[in-house]
Design a protein around this motif. Structure first.
Motif, short mmCIF file in Angstrom:
data_model
loop_
_atom_site.label_atom_id
_atom_site.label_comp_id
_atom_site.label_asym_id
_atom_site.label_seq_id
_atom_site.Cartn_x
_atom_site.Cartn_y
_atom_site.Cartn_z
N UNK A 90 0.97 -1.14 0.04
CA UNK A 90 0.00 -0.05 -0.19
C UNK A 90 0.92 1.42 -0.14
N UNK A 91 1.89 1.14 0.85
CA UNK A 91 2.72 2.34 0.87
C UNK A 91 3.43 2.65 -0.69
N UNK A 92 3.97 1.93 -1.19
CA UNK A 92 4.70 1.71 -2.60
C UNK A 92 3.70 2.18 -3.44
N UNK A 93 2.66 1.60 -3.33
CA UNK A 93 1.49 2.06 -4.40
C UNK A 93 0.83 3.29 -4.40
N UNK A 94 0.92 3.83 -3.15
CA UNK A 94 0.29 5.07 -3.09
C UNK A 94 1.58 6.21 -3.35
N UNK A 95 2.93 6.00 -3.23
CA UNK A 95 3.75 6.55 -3.81
C UNK A 95 3.68 6.67 -5.43
N UNK A 96 3.62 5.70 -5.94
CA UNK A 96 3.54 5.40 -7.49
C UNK A 96 2.26 6.02 -7.69
N UNK A 97 0.95 6.31 -7.23
CA UNK A 97 0.20 6.76 -7.83
C UNK A 97 0.33 8.42 -7.55
N UNK A 98 0.55 8.85 -6.45
CA UNK A 98 1.10 10.02 -6.37
C UNK A 98 2.00 10.63 -7.42
N UNK A 99 3.19 9.91 -7.70
CA UNK A 99 3.84 10.54 -8.69
C UNK A 99 3.22 10.47 -10.04
N UNK A 100 2.52 9.60 -10.30
CA UNK A 100 1.75 9.59 -11.59
C UNK A 100 0.82 10.85 -11.79
N UNK A 101 0.11 11.07 -10.76
CA UNK A 101 -0.71 12.48 -10.63
C UNK A 101 0.02 13.61 -10.79
N UNK A 102 1.18 13.59 -10.25
CA UNK A 102 2.07 14.99 -10.50
C UNK A 102 2.45 14.65 -12.06
N UNK A 103 2.94 13.48 -12.56
CA UNK A 103 3.43 13.76 -13.89
C UNK A 103 2.42 13.92 -14.84
N UNK A 104 1.07 13.38 -14.68
CA UNK A 104 0.01 13.84 -15.34
C UNK A 104 -0.40 15.28 -15.44
N UNK A 105 -0.36 15.94 -14.35
CA UNK A 105 -0.58 17.43 -14.29
C UNK A 105 0.38 17.98 -15.17
N UNK A 106 1.62 17.60 -15.31
CA UNK A 106 2.75 18.39 -16.21
C UNK A 106 2.24 17.87 -17.40
N UNK A 107 2.26 16.73 -17.76
CA UNK A 107 1.92 16.27 -19.19
C UNK A 107 0.69 16.84 -19.92
N UNK A 108 -0.21 16.72 -19.19
CA UNK A 108 -1.72 17.16 -19.71
C UNK A 108 -2.01 18.66 -19.23
N UNK A 109 -1.02 19.28 -18.74
CA UNK A 109 -1.36 20.77 -18.24
C UNK A 109 -2.68 21.03 -17.60
N UNK A 110 -3.03 20.16 -16.55
CA UNK A 110 -3.98 20.83 -15.53
C UNK A 110 -3.49 21.14 -14.23
N UNK A 111 -4.26 22.00 -13.55
CA UNK A 111 -3.61 22.45 -12.43
C UNK A 111 -3.64 21.42 -11.26
N UNK A 112 -2.41 21.43 -10.88
CA UNK A 112 -2.03 20.20 -9.89
C UNK A 112 -2.74 20.45 -8.46
N UNK A 113 -2.98 21.81 -8.24
CA UNK A 113 -3.61 22.24 -6.80
C UNK A 113 -4.98 21.99 -6.88
N UNK A 114 -5.54 21.46 -7.93
CA UNK A 114 -7.22 21.33 -8.15
C UNK A 114 -7.72 19.85 -8.71
N UNK A 115 -6.82 18.94 -7.83
CA UNK A 115 -7.08 17.61 -8.05
C UNK A 115 -8.17 16.96 -7.07
#
Length: 219
Positions: A90-115
């Motif tokens: 769970x700890x590792x998968x949570x970190x993995x999903x967190x990194x994915x959300x941050x990368x997606x915000x950068x790649x798809x140009x959405x506001x990372x503070x409004x997820x």
């Protein structure tokens, strides 16, 4: 490609996913969020797209598929038995999903503070884990039939985080005491929590959708 770009690209490809850009215009009262759609056991990246559209028509939708397979059914993290989670995974998968959300915000140009996460069952549990382990990544969360993912040694500061919890009094999978414990954890961490109990089981109902949509319009 720079090291940063390479890390972003790697994190983005960690999950099979769908991304649908926002189509609704922002207003003076409310910015259009990105809804992070997190399915239940056996679901996939298509499962909650219609739910996201019902909750906030025109919102951006980011919908990953869980990377763990349990008897061929996708999940977001391993469990040892019903209601017994593999906490290291769970700890590792949570970190993995967190990194994915941050990368997606950068790649798809959405506001990372409004997820805002919209999680059902297993998806609600990893969304709750993100709230407790990675505060600030999610502006808020809609947790449908959640359990306590883990007990943090130190509570995070969730003073700016809004959470909607919807639970069924007759849920055969999630005991009411489990949901109550999670609610108290989130409140002690400072989150603004709204709770909706309904006389239902584990499945998502029209009542869940109406209540969650009403809450989402207020935050």
């Amino acid at each position: 490609m720079s090291t940063h770009e390479n890390i972003t690209a790697q994190s983005l490809t960690t999950f099979v996913h769908r991304f649908i850009p926002a189509s609704a215009p922002a207003t003076a009262q409310q910015q259009v969020p990105t809804l992070l759609l997190l399915h239940g056991t056996g679901g996939n990246e298509e499962d909650l797209l219609s739910l996201g559209n019902m909750l906030f028509p025109g919102a951006a939708l980011l919908s990953p598929r869980g990377n763990v397979l349990e008897n061929g059914m996708p999940r977001f993290f391993r469990r040892l038995a019903e209601g017994v989670f593999d906490l290291e995974d769970l700890r590792q998968r949570t970190q993995e999903l967190t990194a994915f959300v941050r990368a997606a915000a950068e790649a798809y140009h959405f506001d990372p503070s409004n997820v805002i996460a919209v999680g059902y069952s297993n998806g609600a549990n990893i969304a709750a884990s993100m709230l407790l382990a990675s505060p600030g990544v999610l502006r808020g969360a809609i947790l449908l039939r959640p359990m306590v993912p883990f007990i943090p040694e130190q509570l995070p500061d969730l003073a700016t985080t809004a959470v909607f919890v919807s639970a069924g009094r007759m849920d055969p999978i999630v005991p009411m005491a489990q949901t109550e414990q999670l609610i108290q954890l989130l409140k002690r961490a400072g989150a603004n929590v709204r709770v909706h109990w309904l006389n239902g089981g584990h499945g998502i109902s029209h009542e869940d959708v109406r209540a969650a949509r009403s809450w989402l319009a207020t935050i």
